[in-house]
Design a protein around this motif. Structure first.
Motif, PDB file in Angstrom:
ATOM      1  N   SER A 248       0.826  -1.213   0.000  1.00 38.69           N
ATOM      2  CA  SER A 248       0.000   0.000   0.000  1.00 38.69           C
ATOM      3  C   SER A 248       0.857   1.259   0.000  1.00 38.69           C
ATOM      4  CB  SER A 248      -0.929  -0.005   1.219  1.00 38.69           C
ATOM      5  OG  SER A 248      -1.657   1.197   1.295  1.00 38.69           O
ATOM      6  N   GLY A 249       1.924   1.263   0.811  1.00 38.53           N
ATOM      7  CA  GLY A 249       2.781   2.451   0.872  1.00 38.53           C
ATOM      8  C   GLY A 249       3.117   2.826   2.299  1.00 38.53           C
ATOM      9  N   THR A 250       3.668   4.008   2.467  1.00 38.62           N
ATOM     10  CA  THR A 250       4.089   4.502   3.785  1.00 38.62           C
ATOM     11  C   THR A 250       3.245   5.706   4.166  1.00 38.62           C
ATOM     12  OG1 THR A 250       6.338   3.734   3.332  1.00 38.62           O
ATOM     13  CG2 THR A 250       6.069   5.302   5.134  1.00 38.62           C
ATOM     14  N   TYR A 251       2.771   5.703   5.405  1.00 35.66           N
ATOM     15  CA  TYR A 251       1.846   6.739   5.877  1.00 35.66           C
ATOM     16  C   TYR A 251       2.384   7.376   7.156  1.00 35.66           C
ATOM     17  CZ  TYR A 251      -1.382   4.407   2.677  1.00 35.66           C
ATOM     18  OH  TYR A 251      -1.963   3.865   1.568  1.00 35.66           O
ATOM     19  N   VAL A 252       1.982   8.624   7.403  1.00 38.02           N
ATOM     20  CA  VAL A 252       2.295   9.259   8.689  1.00 38.02           C
ATOM     21  C   VAL A 252       1.500   8.520   9.760  1.00 38.02           C
ATOM     22  CG1 VAL A 252       2.262  11.418  10.023  1.00 38.02           C
ATOM     23  CG2 VAL A 252       2.652  11.495   7.550  1.00 38.02           C
ATOM     24  N   ALA A 253       2.157   8.153  10.857  1.00 36.56           N
ATOM     25  CA  ALA A 253       1.497   7.387  11.929  1.00 36.56           C
ATOM     26  C   ALA A 253       0.359   8.194  12.551  1.00 36.56           C
ATOM     27  CB  ALA A 253       2.514   6.998  12.999  1.00 36.56           C
ATOM     28  N   SER A 254      -0.607   7.477  13.135  1.00 35.51           N
ATOM     29  CA  SER A 254      -1.780   8.165  13.716  1.00 35.51           C
ATOM     30  C   SER A 254      -1.388   9.042  14.901  1.00 35.51           C
ATOM     31  CB  SER A 254      -2.849   7.155  14.133  1.00 35.51           C
ATOM     32  OG  SER A 254      -2.315   6.246  15.080  1.00 35.51           O
ATOM     33  N   LYS A 255      -0.366   8.597  15.668  1.00 34.10           N
ATOM     34  CA  LYS A 255       0.165   9.422  16.756  1.00 34.10           C
ATOM     35  C   LYS A 255       1.678   9.470  16.587  1.00 34.10           C
ATOM     36  CE  LYS A 255      -3.481   8.121  20.023  1.00 34.10           C
ATOM     37  NZ  LYS A 255      -3.776   7.330  21.231  1.00 34.10           N
ATOM     38  N   PRO A 256       2.145  10.322  15.676  1.00 35.90           N
ATOM     39  CA  PRO A 256       3.569  10.297  15.328  1.00 35.90           C
ATOM     40  C   PRO A 256       4.486  10.441  16.542  1.00 35.90           C
ATOM     41  CG  PRO A 256       2.365  11.772  13.867  1.00 35.90           C
ATOM     42  CD  PRO A 256       1.423  11.374  14.959  1.00 35.90           C
ATOM     43  N   GLY A 257       5.422   9.493  16.650  1.00 33.14           N
ATOM     44  CA  GLY A 257       6.419   9.567  17.721  1.00 33.14           C
ATOM     45  C   GLY A 257       5.958   9.028  19.055  1.00 33.14           C
ATOM     46  N   MET A 258       4.644   8.701  19.156  1.00 31.65           N
ATOM     47  CA  MET A 258       4.120   8.195  20.427  1.00 31.65           C
ATOM     48  C   MET A 258       3.993   6.680  20.357  1.00 31.65           C
ATOM     49  SD  MET A 258       1.146  10.910  21.458  1.00 31.65           S
ATOM     50  CE  MET A 258       0.611   9.957  22.868  1.00 31.65           C
ATOM     51  N   VAL A 259       4.632   6.000  21.284  1.00 27.71           N
ATOM     52  CA  VAL A 259       4.483   4.552  21.370  1.00 27.71           C
ATOM     53  C   VAL A 259       3.593   4.226  22.565  1.00 27.71           C
ATOM     54  CG1 VAL A 259       6.641   3.982  20.208  1.00 27.71           C
ATOM     55  CG2 VAL A 259       6.674   4.402  22.649  1.00 27.71           C
ATOM     56  N   GLU A 260       3.024   3.035  22.543  1.00 29.87           N
ATOM     57  CA  GLU A 260       2.050   2.663  23.576  1.00 29.87           C
ATOM     58  C   GLU A 260       2.664   2.642  24.976  1.00 29.87           C
ATOM     59  OE1 GLU A 260      -1.312   2.225  23.313  1.00 29.87           O
ATOM     60  OE2 GLU A 260      -0.933   3.013  21.312  1.00 29.87           O
ATOM     61  N   ASP A 261       3.909   2.227  25.061  1.00 27.95           N
ATOM     62  CA  ASP A 261       4.549   2.089  26.378  1.00 27.95           C
ATOM     63  C   ASP A 261       5.921   2.776  26.335  1.00 27.95           C
ATOM     64  OD1 ASP A 261       5.244   1.343  28.931  1.00 27.95           O
ATOM     65  OD2 ASP A 261       5.680  -0.742  28.428  1.00 27.95           O
ATOM     66  N   PRO A 262       5.931   4.116  26.280  1.00 23.61           N
ATOM     67  CA  PRO A 262       7.195   4.836  26.066  1.00 23.61           C
ATOM     68  C   PRO A 262       8.207   4.647  27.187  1.00 23.61           C
ATOM     69  CG  PRO A 262       5.458   6.365  26.701  1.00 23.61           C
ATOM     70  CD  PRO A 262       4.803   5.046  26.448  1.00 23.61           C
ATOM     71  N   LEU A 263       7.729   4.341  28.381  1.00 23.10           N
ATOM     72  CA  LEU A 263       8.641   4.208  29.526  1.00 23.10           C
ATOM     73  C   LEU A 263       8.995   2.750  29.825  1.00 23.10           C
ATOM     74  CD1 LEU A 263       7.099   6.864  31.940  1.00 23.10           C
ATOM     75  CD2 LEU A 263       8.838   7.171  30.187  1.00 23.10           C
ATOM     76  N   GLY A 264       8.496   1.839  28.994  1.00 23.70           N
ATOM     77  CA  GLY A 264       8.814   0.423  29.205  1.00 23.70           C
ATOM     78  C   GLY A 264       8.242  -0.135  30.490  1.00 23.70           C
ATOM     79  N   LEU A 265       7.057   0.345  30.886  1.00 30.69           N
ATOM     80  CA  LEU A 265       6.457  -0.082  32.156  1.00 30.69           C
ATOM     81  C   LEU A 265       6.092  -1.567  32.146  1.00 30.69           C
ATOM     82  CD1 LEU A 265       4.110   2.990  32.805  1.00 30.69           C
ATOM     83  CD2 LEU A 265       6.403   2.602  33.700  1.00 30.69           C
ATOM     84  N   THR A 266       5.846  -2.111  30.931  1.00 27.61           N
ATOM     85  CA  THR A 266       5.510  -3.533  30.800  1.00 27.61           C
ATOM     86  C   THR A 266       6.591  -4.417  31.415  1.00 27.61           C
ATOM     87  OG1 THR A 266       4.398  -3.000  28.735  1.00 27.61           O
ATOM     88  CG2 THR A 266       4.921  -5.325  29.098  1.00 27.61           C
ATOM     89  N   PHE A 267       7.836  -3.925  31.373  1.00 25.33           N
ATOM     90  CA  PHE A 267       8.965  -4.764  31.788  1.00 25.33           C
ATOM     91  C   PHE A 267       9.334  -4.595  33.260  1.00 25.33           C
ATOM     92  CE2 PHE A 267       9.278  -4.050  27.233  1.00 25.33           C
ATOM     93  CZ  PHE A 267       9.342  -5.357  26.771  1.00 25.33           C
ATOM     94  N   ILE A 268       8.532  -3.819  33.991  1.00 26.17           N
ATOM     95  CA  ILE A 268       8.769  -3.686  35.432  1.00 26.17           C
ATOM     96  C   ILE A 268       8.030  -4.826  36.127  1.00 26.17           C
ATOM     97  CG2 ILE A 268       8.415  -2.235  37.483  1.00 26.17           C
ATOM     98  CD1 ILE A 268       8.709   0.216  35.634  1.00 26.17           C
ATOM     99  N   GLY A 269       8.800  -5.709  36.753  1.00 24.42           N
ATOM    100  CA  GLY A 269       8.228  -6.933  37.321  1.00 24.42           C
ATOM    101  C   GLY A 269       7.408  -6.706  38.580  1.00 24.42           C
TER     102      GLY A 269
END
Length: 232
Positions: free
Chosen positions: A69-90
């Motif tokens: 299809s091609g390359t598109y600007v992301a819906s929330k450019p530069g924002m990731v779901e877990d920017p601080l890596g909280l998933t990996f805090i046990g």
């Protein structure tokens, strides 16, 4: 000594040029970028280097590459779901406490900004979400997603361009709080959400700040009570 631009690899430099292109052309989230050949010509670079640059941008959630299809600007450019890596805090128990501390620092002020800057559309959205959460709570249904939308709407109403980028920190904590409090904060959730909503609607910054702080305090108290029960 090399300067910072000389230290960048070619794909890194091209990725910065592509970001500049997106900004200059005022491309919006969801807009399609020109194909690889056109970008290569515009940047006077090889297609393989442009391809690598696009992969770097995709890893940073600035563009989305859709095969065929091609390359598109992301819906929330530069924002990731877990920017601080909280998933990996046990240690989830400590994570809940520490997230509450951070939210206590941020969210009352965000609510105050929202009360100052929210327009009529913002207020309608916040009020609608408040009512939807109330219905779900009373029917003993999961209100986590609507709770996230409620706090997101308040953050967006602040009209501060940095605050929405803090949303993933707030959002990641809400499911944890609902789980840790055992969803026992039903009455308090309804009352504090209503108070936050009405304070923002009245453009009363101090009242909104206090209401949001109280909302967080209720969470903190309930978590502490639940932990005491577990330790008995």
């Amino acid at each position: 000594m090399m300067n910072s631009s000389e230290e960048l690899s070619l794909p890194q430099k091209l990725s910065k040029d592509i970001i500049s292109y997106i900004l200059e052309e005022n491309l919006q989230p969801g807009d399609k970028l020109p194909n690889e050949t056109i970008i290569s010509e515009k940047l006077n670079a090889g297609r393989s280097s442009v391809r690598e640059a696009m992969k770097l941008l995709a890893s940073r959630n600035i563009v989305k590459i859709r095969q065929g299809s091609g390359t598109y600007v992301a819906s929330k450019p530069g924002m990731v779901e877990d920017p601080l890596g909280l998933t990996f805090i046990g240690d989830k128990k400590k994570l809940v406490h520490d997230l509450l501390q951070v939210r206590a620092l941020l969210e009352p002020s965000i609510a105050a900004m929202a009360a100052t800057n929210a327009d009529d559309n913002d207020i309608r959205r916040i009020r609608k979400l408040c009512e939807e959460i109330e219905v779900l709570v009373k029917e003993n249904k999961d209100h986590t997603q609507k709770d996230i939308e409620f706090h997101t709407a308040i953050a967006l109403s602040s009209k501060n361009v940095v605050v929405p980028r803090l949303i993933p920190v707030i959002n990641s904590s809400i499911p944890l709080f609902v789980e840790t409090t055992g969803n026992t904060l039903l009455k308090e959730t309804i009352e504090t959400h209503r108070e936050i909503t009405e304070a923002i609607a009245a453009h009363d910054a101090m009242r909104a700040q206090d209401a949001m702080y109280l909302h967080i305090v209720y969470n903190r108290k309930t978590i502490a009570i639940n932990e005491e029960k577990e330790n008995d």
